[in-house]
Design a protein around this motif. Structure first.
Motif, PDB file in Angstrom:
ATOM      1  N   PRO A 143       1.491 -12.852 -11.678  1.00  0.00           N
ATOM      2  CA  PRO A 143       2.015 -11.936 -10.651  1.00  0.00           C
ATOM      3  C   PRO A 143       3.499 -12.180 -10.393  1.00  0.00           C
ATOM      4  CG  PRO A 143      -0.029 -12.984  -9.930  1.00  0.00           C
ATOM      5  CD  PRO A 143       0.404 -13.707 -11.161  1.00  0.00           C
ATOM      6  N   ALA A 144       4.217 -11.105 -10.094  1.00  0.00           N
ATOM      7  CA  ALA A 144       5.636 -11.240  -9.754  1.00  0.00           C
ATOM      8  C   ALA A 144       5.806 -12.121  -8.523  1.00  0.00           C
ATOM      9  CB  ALA A 144       6.241  -9.857  -9.500  1.00  0.00           C
ATOM     10  N   LEU A 145       4.837 -12.083  -7.611  1.00  0.00           N
ATOM     11  CA  LEU A 145       4.905 -12.921  -6.418  1.00  0.00           C
ATOM     12  C   LEU A 145       4.897 -14.398  -6.795  1.00  0.00           C
ATOM     13  CD1 LEU A 145       4.911 -13.145  -3.336  1.00  0.00           C
ATOM     14  CD2 LEU A 145       2.411 -13.021  -3.390  1.00  0.00           C
ATOM     15  N   PHE A 165      17.500 -14.689  -0.842  1.00  0.00           N
ATOM     16  CA  PHE A 165      18.132 -13.706  -1.714  1.00  0.00           C
ATOM     17  C   PHE A 165      18.159 -14.205  -3.158  1.00  0.00           C
ATOM     18  CE2 PHE A 165      21.629 -11.803  -3.974  1.00  0.00           C
ATOM     19  CZ  PHE A 165      21.640 -10.478  -3.583  1.00  0.00           C
ATOM     20  N   THR A 166      18.595 -15.452  -3.352  1.00  0.00           N
ATOM     21  CA  THR A 166      18.686 -16.012  -4.697  1.00  0.00           C
ATOM     22  C   THR A 166      17.304 -16.164  -5.332  1.00  0.00           C
ATOM     23  OG1 THR A 166      20.685 -17.233  -4.051  1.00  0.00           O
ATOM     24  CG2 THR A 166      19.570 -17.944  -6.055  1.00  0.00           C
ATOM     25  N   SER A 167      16.341 -16.617  -4.553  1.00  0.00           N
ATOM     26  CA  SER A 167      14.978 -16.779  -5.073  1.00  0.00           C
ATOM     27  C   SER A 167      14.399 -15.442  -5.517  1.00  0.00           C
ATOM     28  CB  SER A 167      14.084 -17.416  -4.010  1.00  0.00           C
ATOM     29  OG  SER A 167      14.553 -18.687  -3.645  1.00  0.00           O
ATOM     30  N   LEU A 168      14.614 -14.426  -4.688  1.00  0.00           N
ATOM     31  CA  LEU A 168      14.119 -13.087  -5.028  1.00  0.00           C
ATOM     32  C   LEU A 168      14.798 -12.581  -6.293  1.00  0.00           C
ATOM     33  CD1 LEU A 168      12.404 -10.607  -4.243  1.00  0.00           C
ATOM     34  CD2 LEU A 168      14.353  -9.819  -2.883  1.00  0.00           C
ATOM     35  N   LEU A 169      16.102 -12.773  -6.385  1.00  0.00           N
ATOM     36  CA  LEU A 169      16.847 -12.321  -7.557  1.00  0.00           C
ATOM     37  C   LEU A 169      16.366 -13.029  -8.816  1.00  0.00           C
ATOM     38  CD1 LEU A 169      19.142 -10.692  -8.819  1.00  0.00           C
ATOM     39  CD2 LEU A 169      20.711 -12.540  -8.164  1.00  0.00           C
ATOM     40  N   ILE A 170      16.170 -14.338  -8.737  1.00  0.00           N
ATOM     41  CA  ILE A 170      15.709 -15.097  -9.900  1.00  0.00           C
ATOM     42  C   ILE A 170      14.315 -14.651 -10.314  1.00  0.00           C
ATOM     43  CG2 ILE A 170      14.971 -17.387 -10.664  1.00  0.00           C
ATOM     44  CD1 ILE A 170      17.267 -18.568  -9.058  1.00  0.00           C
ATOM     45  N   THR A 205       8.108 -12.464   1.653  1.00  0.00           N
ATOM     46  CA  THR A 205       7.207 -13.626   1.593  1.00  0.00           C
ATOM     47  C   THR A 205       7.974 -14.941   1.514  1.00  0.00           C
ATOM     48  OG1 THR A 205       7.028 -13.511  -0.828  1.00  0.00           O
ATOM     49  CG2 THR A 205       5.433 -12.252   0.447  1.00  0.00           C
ATOM     50  N   VAL A 206       9.262 -14.881   1.163  1.00  0.00           N
ATOM     51  CA  VAL A 206      10.074 -16.110   1.115  1.00  0.00           C
ATOM     52  C   VAL A 206      11.176 -16.074   2.171  1.00  0.00           C
ATOM     53  CG1 VAL A 206       9.581 -16.635  -1.297  1.00  0.00           C
ATOM     54  CG2 VAL A 206      11.502 -15.139  -0.744  1.00  0.00           C
ATOM     55  N   GLY A 207      11.010 -15.196   3.158  1.00  0.00           N
ATOM     56  CA  GLY A 207      11.943 -15.156   4.283  1.00  0.00           C
ATOM     57  C   GLY A 207      13.102 -14.196   4.129  1.00  0.00           C
ATOM     58  N   MET A 208      13.051 -13.316   3.141  1.00  0.00           N
ATOM     59  CA  MET A 208      14.112 -12.323   2.954  1.00  0.00           C
ATOM     60  C   MET A 208      13.964 -11.245   4.024  1.00  0.00           C
ATOM     61  SD  MET A 208      16.598 -11.433   0.797  1.00  0.00           S
ATOM     62  CE  MET A 208      17.470  -9.983   0.188  1.00  0.00           C
ATOM     63  N   ASN A 209      15.003 -11.050   4.831  1.00  0.00           N
ATOM     64  CA  ASN A 209      14.902 -10.061   5.908  1.00  0.00           C
ATOM     65  C   ASN A 209      16.107  -9.126   5.967  1.00  0.00           C
ATOM     66  OD1 ASN A 209      16.820 -11.824   6.842  1.00  0.00           O
ATOM     67  ND2 ASN A 209      15.878 -12.168   8.844  1.00  0.00           N
ATOM     68  N   THR A 210      16.856  -9.064   4.866  1.00  0.00           N
ATOM     69  CA  THR A 210      18.016  -8.172   4.844  1.00  0.00           C
ATOM     70  C   THR A 210      17.799  -6.961   3.954  1.00  0.00           C
ATOM     71  OG1 THR A 210      19.012  -9.525   3.089  1.00  0.00           O
ATOM     72  CG2 THR A 210      19.657 -10.012   5.362  1.00  0.00           C
ATOM     73  N   ASP A 211      16.733  -6.958   3.168  1.00  0.00           N
ATOM     74  CA  ASP A 211      16.435  -5.798   2.331  1.00  0.00           C
ATOM     75  C   ASP A 211      15.654  -4.775   3.143  1.00  0.00           C
ATOM     76  OD1 ASP A 211      14.200  -7.617   2.378  1.00  0.00           O
ATOM     77  OD2 ASP A 211      13.261  -6.298   0.900  1.00  0.00           O
TER      78      ASP A 211
END
Length: 221
Positions: free
Chosen positions: A69-71, A91-96, A168-174
């Motif tokens: 899974p992508a998650l 942000f970096t974790s999501l991008l990676i 799920t990893v705390g991203m709240n700016t998207d």
């Protein structure tokens, strides 16, 4: 009984914040696609290099990207690396995570596109005095990208939608993260997430339309 009272005006007042979040969503998606394409080209070269080590590395990357899974991939970037003392921002974790996923899928698309190109193309380039690298760059790669272009646009849509996993990893700016925070403040769940869904839908439809226009412009012959 159904007695829910809609408050669309209150939700629409938050639209500017949601559109700002949509810009971050696009930023992550576009960056992950650019990096994913570059990595996919390298992975494709590794798989076709004839080296067992390079081919095995590329095959492992593709298998993990396509069959987990992508998650999971985003979690490994954020929490997995964190276990080793490498702490990344959401942000970096999501991008990676999305880049890893994109590279795996695109590498397989590129490999399939290469198989559709006759080997005689390389030999023809070499007979004109080109090196193998030049023949690949000027003859094979343009054809490969043409064949794989529409699957690439589908992957771009998938990348846009995958950004919602950042929460799920705390991203709240998207877009999804902003919507989640606004929901916690206003409790207008249905209205806010309906607006977010419409924005996501509009972005993906525009992406598909632009990709078809670009394909018609670049690949007319």
């Amino acid at each position: 009984m159904f007695n829910y009272t809609f408050h669309w005006k209150q939700a629409l007042q938050r639209l500017p914040q949601m559109l700002d979040g949509a810009l971050v969503t696009l930023e992550v998606a576009v960056a992950s696609m650019v990096l994913g394409i570059l990595l996919a080209i390298l992975l494709t070269g590794c798989r076709l290099s004839g080296s067992r080590i390079l081919s095995g590395f590329a095959a492992t990357w593709v298998e993990i990207a396509r069959n987990t899974p992508a998650l999971f991939q985003i979690y490994m970037a954020h929490f997995g690396l964190g276990s080793f003392g490498i702490h990344l921002s959401p942000f970096t974790s999501l991008l990676i995570g999305i880049t890893f996923n994109n590279a795996g899928y695109l590498a397989e698309n590129f490999r399939g596109a290469l198989k559709a190109i006759p080997d005689t193309q390389i030999r023809a380039g070499r007979s004109l005095g080109m090196t193998a690298v030049q023949a690949f760059r000027y003859i094979v790669m343009p054809q490969m990208l043409r064949i794989a272009f529409l699957p690439m646009s589908n992957q771009m849509v998938w990348a846009i939608l995958m950004t919602s996993l950042g929460v799920t990893v705390g991203m709240n700016t998207d877009l999804y993260g902003v919507t989640q925070d606004l929901n916690a403040l206003t409790f207008r769940t249905f209205e806010l997430f309906t607006i977010a869904a419409v924005i996501f839908y509009a972005i993906t439809k525009i992406t598909n339309l632009l990709s078809r226009l670009i394909a018609a412009r670049l690949f007319r012959y």
